[in-house]
Structures are given as C-alpha cells and as structure tokens.
Design a protein around this motif. Structure first.
Motif, PDB file in Angstrom:
ATOM      1  N   ASP A  59       0.896  -1.157   0.000  1.00  0.00           N
ATOM      2  CA  ASP A  59       0.000   0.000   0.000  1.00  0.00           C
ATOM      3  C   ASP A  59       0.932   1.203   0.000  1.00  0.00           C
ATOM      4  O   ASP A  59       1.314   1.704   1.051  1.00  0.00           O
ATOM      5  CB  ASP A  59      -0.892  -0.031   1.245  1.00  0.00           C
ATOM      6  N   ILE A  60       1.325   1.603  -1.198  1.00  0.00           N
ATOM      7  CA  ILE A  60       2.428   2.558  -1.316  1.00  0.00           C
ATOM      8  C   ILE A  60       1.957   3.909  -1.862  1.00  0.00           C
ATOM      9  O   ILE A  60       1.003   3.975  -2.626  1.00  0.00           O
ATOM     10  CB  ILE A  60       3.567   1.992  -2.192  1.00  0.00           C
ATOM     11  N   PRO A  61       2.641   4.970  -1.465  1.00  0.00           N
ATOM     12  CA  PRO A  61       2.305   6.300  -1.982  1.00  0.00           C
ATOM     13  C   PRO A  61       2.798   6.466  -3.416  1.00  0.00           C
ATOM     14  O   PRO A  61       3.616   5.670  -3.889  1.00  0.00           O
ATOM     15  CB  PRO A  61       3.065   7.232  -1.024  1.00  0.00           C
ATOM     16  N   PRO A  62       2.314   7.495  -4.114  1.00  0.00           N
ATOM     17  CA  PRO A  62       2.801   7.750  -5.480  1.00  0.00           C
ATOM     18  C   PRO A  62       4.328   7.858  -5.488  1.00  0.00           C
ATOM     19  O   PRO A  62       4.919   8.538  -4.651  1.00  0.00           O
ATOM     20  CB  PRO A  62       2.151   9.094  -5.844  1.00  0.00           C
ATOM     21  N   ALA A  87       0.278  -1.610   9.172  1.00  0.00           N
ATOM     22  CA  ALA A  87       0.861  -1.358   7.858  1.00  0.00           C
ATOM     23  C   ALA A  87       1.628  -0.041   7.937  1.00  0.00           C
ATOM     24  O   ALA A  87       1.110   0.953   8.452  1.00  0.00           O
ATOM     25  CB  ALA A  87      -0.227  -1.292   6.786  1.00  0.00           C
ATOM     26  N   THR A  88       2.868  -0.055   7.444  1.00  0.00           N
ATOM     27  CA  THR A  88       3.716   1.126   7.553  1.00  0.00           C
ATOM     28  C   THR A  88       4.482   1.361   6.255  1.00  0.00           C
ATOM     29  O   THR A  88       4.681   0.445   5.459  1.00  0.00           O
ATOM     30  CB  THR A  88       4.742   0.974   8.701  1.00  0.00           C
ATOM     31  N   TYR A  89       4.915   2.611   6.104  1.00  0.00           N
ATOM     32  CA  TYR A  89       5.748   2.966   4.962  1.00  0.00           C
ATOM     33  C   TYR A  89       6.954   3.743   5.474  1.00  0.00           C
ATOM     34  O   TYR A  89       6.808   4.699   6.231  1.00  0.00           O
ATOM     35  CB  TYR A  89       4.974   3.792   3.918  1.00  0.00           C
ATOM     36  N   HIS A  90       8.119   3.324   5.067  1.00  0.00           N
ATOM     37  CA  HIS A  90       9.382   3.931   5.477  1.00  0.00           C
ATOM     38  C   HIS A  90       9.817   4.970   4.455  1.00  0.00           C
ATOM     39  O   HIS A  90      10.000   4.648   3.293  1.00  0.00           O
ATOM     40  CB  HIS A  90      10.463   2.861   5.576  1.00  0.00           C
ATOM     41  N   GLY A  91       9.935   6.235   4.901  1.00  0.00           N
ATOM     42  CA  GLY A  91      10.479   7.264   4.026  1.00  0.00           C
ATOM     43  C   GLY A  91       9.475   8.018   3.191  1.00  0.00           C
ATOM     44  O   GLY A  91       9.744   8.319   2.033  1.00  0.00           O
ATOM     45  N   HIS A  92       8.333   8.367   3.751  1.00  0.00           N
ATOM     46  CA  HIS A  92       7.348   9.173   3.016  1.00  0.00           C
ATOM     47  C   HIS A  92       6.773  10.236   3.938  1.00  0.00           C
ATOM     48  O   HIS A  92       6.404   9.919   5.057  1.00  0.00           O
ATOM     49  CB  HIS A  92       6.208   8.309   2.480  1.00  0.00           C
ATOM     50  N   PRO A  93       6.698  11.464   3.525  1.00  0.00           N
ATOM     51  CA  PRO A  93       7.014  12.022   2.208  1.00  0.00           C
ATOM     52  C   PRO A  93       8.493  12.350   2.010  1.00  0.00           C
ATOM     53  O   PRO A  93       8.889  12.746   0.925  1.00  0.00           O
ATOM     54  CB  PRO A  93       6.174  13.295   2.154  1.00  0.00           C
ATOM     55  N   SER A  94       9.310  12.190   3.044  1.00  0.00           N
ATOM     56  CA  SER A  94      10.758  12.354   2.886  1.00  0.00           C
ATOM     57  C   SER A  94      11.443  11.195   3.606  1.00  0.00           C
ATOM     58  O   SER A  94      10.821  10.477   4.390  1.00  0.00           O
ATOM     59  CB  SER A  94      11.231  13.703   3.442  1.00  0.00           C
ATOM     60  N   THR A 101       0.326   3.629   7.940  1.00  0.00           N
ATOM     61  CA  THR A 101      -0.772   3.717   6.980  1.00  0.00           C
ATOM     62  C   THR A 101      -2.042   3.050   7.497  1.00  0.00           C
ATOM     63  O   THR A 101      -3.143   3.443   7.095  1.00  0.00           O
ATOM     64  CB  THR A 101      -0.381   3.106   5.621  1.00  0.00           C
ATOM     65  N   TYR A 102      -1.910   2.061   8.387  1.00  0.00           N
ATOM     66  CA  TYR A 102      -3.084   1.389   8.944  1.00  0.00           C
ATOM     67  C   TYR A 102      -2.674   0.673  10.224  1.00  0.00           C
ATOM     68  O   TYR A 102      -1.637   0.018  10.265  1.00  0.00           O
ATOM     69  CB  TYR A 102      -3.647   0.368   7.940  1.00  0.00           C
ATOM     70  N   PHE A 103      -3.510   0.807  11.241  1.00  0.00           N
ATOM     71  CA  PHE A 103      -3.290   0.092  12.502  1.00  0.00           C
ATOM     72  C   PHE A 103      -4.647  -0.289  13.060  1.00  0.00           C
ATOM     73  O   PHE A 103      -5.543   0.550  13.141  1.00  0.00           O
ATOM     74  CB  PHE A 103      -2.531   0.978  13.507  1.00  0.00           C
ATOM     75  N   TYR A 104      -4.788  -1.554  13.415  1.00  0.00           N
ATOM     76  CA  TYR A 104      -6.059  -2.027  13.956  1.00  0.00           C
ATOM     77  C   TYR A 104      -5.802  -3.150  14.948  1.00  0.00           C
ATOM     78  O   TYR A 104      -4.999  -4.040  14.698  1.00  0.00           O
ATOM     79  CB  TYR A 104      -6.977  -2.537  12.830  1.00  0.00           C
ATOM     80  N   VAL A 105      -6.524  -3.082  16.064  1.00  0.00           N
ATOM     81  CA  VAL A 105      -6.505  -4.140  17.081  1.00  0.00           C
ATOM     82  C   VAL A 105      -7.907  -4.722  17.149  1.00  0.00           C
ATOM     83  O   VAL A 105      -8.902  -3.985  17.104  1.00  0.00           O
ATOM     84  CB  VAL A 105      -6.075  -3.582  18.454  1.00  0.00           C
ATOM     85  N   ASP A 106      -7.984  -6.038  17.262  1.00  0.00           N
ATOM     86  CA  ASP A 106      -9.250  -6.755  17.388  1.00  0.00           C
ATOM     87  C   ASP A 106     -10.205  -5.973  18.290  1.00  0.00           C
ATOM     88  O   ASP A 106      -9.843  -5.577  19.400  1.00  0.00           O
ATOM     89  CB  ASP A 106      -8.979  -8.146  17.969  1.00  0.00           C
TER      90      ASP A 106
END
Length: 180
Positions: A59-62, A87-94, A101-106
């Motif tokens: 699930d990545i940014p442009p 769900a995480t993204y390393h290095g956005h927007p810099s 990007t998403y975090f959920y616990v039951d």
C-alpha cells in the motif's frame, strides 16, 4: 540514502509483532473486515483484497516502492492468536519520515492497552532506525483514534485532507505528526 527498515520481528511484554506470512492472509483479511465499521467515519468501503494487495504489491504512496512498505501482524505471546495488524511505509514524504498507513486491534481487545503497548515499542524501533518523525493519517470522525494517537504524542497537525464541506456524507482526515 538507504532507509533503515523496522525489524521484521519485534516484541513487547505481551505481543510478538512480525511481518505477515502468506499463510496468514485469510485470518488477517478477516480481522481487517472486522474493522470495516470504520467506513462510517472515513468514507472508505471494505476492500476484500486489501491484505493480499498489501502482501503482494504493498500500500504505497505515489512514486513509492514495495521495499519501503511493511505489513505486520500482532500476536499474543501466550496464545499466539493474531490480534492486530500494522501497515507502515518507510520514508514518506521524505526519507526521515516513518508513516503508519493502517493500525487495527481486534475490537474485542481494544481499550485494554495492547495497542498502546505496541505503539510505544514501535516508537522505540522507529527512533532506533533514525527517523526524525512519525506520521499517521486519521479520520476526523474517528474520535477514539484521535484520542489514541494524540495521547502517544502525535499531536501536531500536518494537514487536513478530504471534503471541504461538512455533512453526514462528507469525510476528512488529519495527518498527525510526532517529532522524534
């Protein structure tokens, strides 16, 4: 600059967090479906392929790459039961920014401190990986999430995105930031 990714596996007192395995996709998709009620707050519809997409392409940014994306599962140490996803993204927007990007616990385990325990350890992992800030995008109508993230120090608003007018059918998000 080569980004340092958070570990493929890390632990808290009660949890083991590790990269999603292909055999877990069905169980994690069911957990993701459990959180589909969030659509009332963020306007998104349930995506029956979201977890598979995260596993295969991310699930990545442009302009982003799959290599900088991670989806991890949270398991109870004692029972090994999957109780959450991250769900995480390393290095956005810099390159110095770590993005959740998403975090959920039951839903049955929310408000028991497990999410806080996981995020406090994640903050430590992110600091050790030399990121200077962490960001999360939260629906303005999601009061529990806003309280949760701001209590963890993500209390600076980087931007507001979404509909410009208020109605029961309009939605907007805030991007929350914590300097590390």
């Amino acid at each position: 600059m080569e980004l340092t990714l958070i570990p493929s596996m890390w632990e808290t007192n009660q949890l083991i967090v590790r990269d999603l395995q292909e055999a877990e996709i069905g169980d994690v998709q069911a957990l993701y479906f459990q959180g589909s009620y969030l659509g009332e707050w963020d306007g998104r519809t349930y995506d029956s392929d979201y977890i598979t997409q995260c596993f295969t392409t991310g699930d990545i940014p442009p302009g982003g790459t799959k290599h900088h994306f991670k989806i991890q599962v949270l398991r109870m140490k004692e029972s090994h039961k999957i109780i959450g996803l991250l769900a995480t993204y390393h290095g956005h927007p810099s390159s110095d920014v770590f993005y959740i990007t998403y975090f959920y616990v039951d839903q049955r385990l929310q408000s028991q401190g497990l999410g806080r325990e996981a995020m406090e350890q994640l903050l430590q992992c992110v600091k050790e990986a030399n990121y200077t800030e962490i960001r999360a995008n939260v629906a303005i109508k999601n009061w529990p999430a806003l309280r949760f993230w701001t209590s963890l120090g993500l209390d600076r608003i980087q931007g507001v995105f979404g509909d410009r007018t208020h109605s029961s059918q309009s939605f907007a998000d805030v991007e929350l930031v914590k300097k590390l």
